[in-house]
Write a protein that holds these residues in place. Structure first.
Motif, PDB file in Angstrom:
ATOM      1  N   TYR A   1      61.031  78.764  27.371  1.00  0.00           N
ATOM      2  CA  TYR A   1      60.214  79.952  27.154  1.00  0.00           C
ATOM      3  C   TYR A   1      59.017  79.967  28.103  1.00  0.00           C
ATOM      4  N   ARG A   2      58.312  78.853  28.196  1.00  0.00           N
ATOM      5  CA  ARG A   2      57.119  78.790  29.032  1.00  0.00           C
ATOM      6  C   ARG A   2      57.462  79.027  30.506  1.00  0.00           C
ATOM      7  N   ASP A   3      58.507  78.349  30.979  1.00  0.00           N
ATOM      8  CA  ASP A   3      58.875  78.463  32.388  1.00  0.00           C
ATOM      9  C   ASP A   3      59.405  79.850  32.724  1.00  0.00           C
ATOM     10  N   TRP A   4      60.273  80.373  31.891  1.00  0.00           N
ATOM     11  CA  TRP A   4      60.844  81.688  32.177  1.00  0.00           C
ATOM     12  C   TRP A   4      59.793  82.783  32.057  1.00  0.00           C
ATOM     13  N   SER A   5      58.926  82.666  31.067  1.00  0.00           N
ATOM     14  CA  SER A   5      57.888  83.674  30.891  1.00  0.00           C
ATOM     15  C   SER A   5      56.999  83.743  32.131  1.00  0.00           C
ATOM     16  N   TYR A   6      56.602  82.579  32.627  1.00  0.00           N
ATOM     17  CA  TYR A   6      55.761  82.540  33.831  1.00  0.00           C
ATOM     18  C   TYR A   6      56.511  83.113  35.024  1.00  0.00           C
ATOM     19  N   TYR A   7      57.765  82.701  35.196  1.00  0.00           N
ATOM     20  CA  TYR A   7      58.554  83.132  36.346  1.00  0.00           C
ATOM     21  C   TYR A   7      58.729  84.647  36.375  1.00  0.00           C
ATOM     22  N   TYR A   8      59.142  85.221  35.257  1.00  0.00           N
ATOM     23  CA  TYR A   8      59.425  86.649  35.242  1.00  0.00           C
ATOM     24  C   TYR A   8      58.157  87.501  35.288  1.00  0.00           C
ATOM     25  N   HIS A   9      57.062  86.977  34.775  1.00  0.00           N
ATOM     26  CA  HIS A   9      55.839  87.779  34.800  1.00  0.00           C
ATOM     27  C   HIS A   9      55.121  87.712  36.144  1.00  0.00           C
ATOM     28  N   THR A  10      55.465  86.762  36.999  1.00  0.00           N
ATOM     29  CA  THR A  10      54.772  86.633  38.284  1.00  0.00           C
ATOM     30  C   THR A  10      55.628  87.047  39.466  1.00  0.00           C
ATOM     31  N   ARG A  11      56.908  87.361  39.256  1.00  0.00           N
ATOM     32  CA  ARG A  11      57.759  87.664  40.403  1.00  0.00           C
ATOM     33  C   ARG A  11      57.554  89.083  40.923  1.00  0.00           C
ATOM     34  N   GLY A  12      57.028  89.982  40.084  1.00  0.00           N
ATOM     35  CA  GLY A  12      56.679  91.324  40.533  1.00  0.00           C
ATOM     36  C   GLY A  12      57.834  92.020  41.229  1.00  0.00           C
ATOM     37  N   ASN A  13      57.543  92.642  42.367  1.00  0.00           N
ATOM     38  CA  ASN A  13      58.574  93.392  43.082  1.00  0.00           C
ATOM     39  C   ASN A  13      59.127  92.592  44.256  1.00  0.00           C
ATOM     40  N   ARG A  14      59.047  91.269  44.204  1.00  0.00           N
ATOM     41  CA  ARG A  14      59.504  90.456  45.328  1.00  0.00           C
ATOM     42  C   ARG A  14      60.997  90.608  45.584  1.00  0.00           C
ATOM     43  N   MET A  15      61.789  90.781  44.519  1.00  0.00           N
ATOM     44  CA  MET A  15      63.226  90.945  44.709  1.00  0.00           C
ATOM     45  C   MET A  15      63.517  92.226  45.477  1.00  0.00           C
ATOM     46  N   GLU A  16      62.849  93.298  45.099  1.00  0.00           N
ATOM     47  CA  GLU A  16      63.029  94.572  45.803  1.00  0.00           C
ATOM     48  C   GLU A  16      62.675  94.416  47.278  1.00  0.00           C
ATOM     49  N   CYS A  17      61.557  93.757  47.565  1.00  0.00           N
ATOM     50  CA  CYS A  17      61.123  93.574  48.951  1.00  0.00           C
ATOM     51  C   CYS A  17      62.108  92.699  49.720  1.00  0.00           C
ATOM     52  N   LEU A  18      62.584  91.632  49.078  1.00  0.00           N
ATOM     53  CA  LEU A  18      63.536  90.742  49.737  1.00  0.00           C
ATOM     54  C   LEU A  18      64.802  91.486  50.129  1.00  0.00           C
ATOM     55  N   ILE A  19      65.363  92.246  49.208  1.00  0.00           N
ATOM     56  CA  ILE A  19      66.633  92.922  49.482  1.00  0.00           C
ATOM     57  C   ILE A  19      66.464  93.997  50.548  1.00  0.00           C
ATOM     58  N   LYS A  20      65.332  94.672  50.564  1.00  0.00           N
ATOM     59  CA  LYS A  20      65.093  95.646  51.632  1.00  0.00           C
ATOM     60  C   LYS A  20      64.956  94.946  52.982  1.00  0.00           C
ATOM     61  N   SER A  21      64.375  93.747  52.974  1.00  0.00           N
ATOM     62  CA  SER A  21      64.265  92.979  54.204  1.00  0.00           C
ATOM     63  C   SER A  21      65.638  92.532  54.693  1.00  0.00           C
ATOM     64  N   ILE A  22      66.492  92.093  53.771  1.00  0.00           N
ATOM     65  CA  ILE A  22      67.859  91.707  54.132  1.00  0.00           C
ATOM     66  C   ILE A  22      68.615  92.901  54.697  1.00  0.00           C
ATOM     67  N   LYS A  23      68.430  94.056  54.087  1.00  0.00           N
ATOM     68  CA  LYS A  23      69.103  95.272  54.550  1.00  0.00           C
ATOM     69  C   LYS A  23      68.850  95.518  56.039  1.00  0.00           C
ATOM     70  N   GLN A  24      67.627  95.262  56.486  1.00  0.00           N
ATOM     71  CA  GLN A  24      67.273  95.486  57.880  1.00  0.00           C
ATOM     72  C   GLN A  24      68.005  94.544  58.824  1.00  0.00           C
ATOM     73  N   GLN A  25      68.482  93.409  58.303  1.00  0.00           N
ATOM     74  CA  GLN A  25      69.151  92.409  59.130  1.00  0.00           C
ATOM     75  C   GLN A  25      70.676  92.535  59.111  1.00  0.00           C
ATOM     76  N   LEU A  26      71.208  93.362  58.217  1.00  0.00           N
ATOM     77  CA  LEU A  26      72.667  93.474  58.104  1.00  0.00           C
ATOM     78  C   LEU A  26      73.258  94.179  59.315  1.00  0.00           C
ATOM     79  N   PRO A  27      74.439  93.754  59.753  1.00  0.00           N
ATOM     80  CA  PRO A  27      75.072  94.381  60.920  1.00  0.00           C
ATOM     81  C   PRO A  27      75.872  95.627  60.570  1.00  0.00           C
ATOM     82  N   PHE A  28      75.758  96.112  59.338  1.00  0.00           N
ATOM     83  CA  PHE A  28      76.452  97.319  58.896  1.00  0.00           C
ATOM     84  C   PHE A  28      75.598  98.008  57.836  1.00  0.00           C
TER      85      PHE A  28
END
Length: 262
Positions: free
Chosen positions: A25-52
């Protein structure tokens, strides 16, 4: 479902299943409350590198967990299928998370035996999952089998070379032999004694060599895939990388984008 809407549902689920005193509970609560929109930013960054164009891709989210990446991938227009072995904590929550999203499907499946034909997937995405697999090399072989020629895989995992083990933040836990690390994390109450310790950290060198041995070629790593990070540390890393120093070997996470040539 938006991230902030999903957080209370996730927290209630974890409390009911594990209780507030459980280290999960402690670890997951901290992880999910601090990750913010990093996943969205990461995937958009990957999109820019894709060859299609990602909009035309059939994407496999391997080890999708609660569906955070699955949602962000679908919002970019890709046809995404999420798979995970964990029906209880993973897929049940992923179904809630993706209920109103254009997700092609969610399947309970083993990453070591993907239920897809050879050369049928455009993009395999694996975020902080491969270190939990019993045989990460076979998992990469399976990714290679199902990825079409010209297709791409993205693999991210906690870096074994980073001194603080990502799942527990314990110093040097990732450097110890697995049996000793398991005792270490349980003595310091980061896991219960009856819970298996299934984390097998990987270094940049080992992961990149395994991808190349399987038949992939690396097309982007940490520096190219963190353009969204504008912190002073990230800017310093990008500057140092221009001197051809292997800074990606020592970052907290290994991030690798690789293409299947044939």
């Amino acid at each position: 479902m938006d991230y902030q809407e999903f957080l209370p549902i996730l927290e209630q689920y974890v409390v009911e299943k594990f209780g507030r005193t459980h280290p999960y509970y402690r670890d997951w609560s901290y992880y999910y409350h601090t990750r913010g929109n990093r996943m969205e930013c990461l995937i958009k960054s990957i999109k820019q590198q894709l060859p299609f164009p990602i909009e035309q891709a059939l994407t496999l989210d391997i080890g999708c967990g609660t569906g955070s990446a699955t949602v962000e991938l679908s919002r970019l227009g890709t046809r995404v299928i999420g798979i995970d072995m964990d029906e209880d904590f993973g897929l049940n929550l992923a179904r809630i998370r993706t209920h109103d999203e254009q997700v092609l499907g969610l399947l309970q499946s083993d990453a070591l035996k993907l239920p897809f034909q050879n050369n049928s997937i455009d993009f395999c995405f694996s975020f902080n999952a491969i270190e939990h697999f019993t045989d990460f090399q076979h998992a990469i072989t399976e990714m290679h089998r199902v990825t079409r020629p010209g297709g791409v895989v993205y693999v991210e995992t906690a870096n074994k070379n980073w001194p603080w083990e990502a799942h527990t933040q314990l110093l040097f836990a990732g450097w110890l032999p697995h049996s000793i690390a398991e005792v270490y994390v349980k003595l310091l109450r980061k896991r219960r004694w009856n819970d298996p310790w299934d984390v097998h950290p990987l270094s940049y060198q080992r992961l990149s060599q395994t991808l190349e041995h399987a038949g992939f070629t690396i097309i982007a790593d940490f520096v190219e895939l963190t353009s969204y990070n504008t912190s002073p540390v990230a800017q310093l890393v990008r500057q140092v990388s221009k001197w051809k120093l292997p800074v990606q070997w020592f970052m907290p996470n290994v991030k690798l984008l690789a293409m299947k040539l044939e």
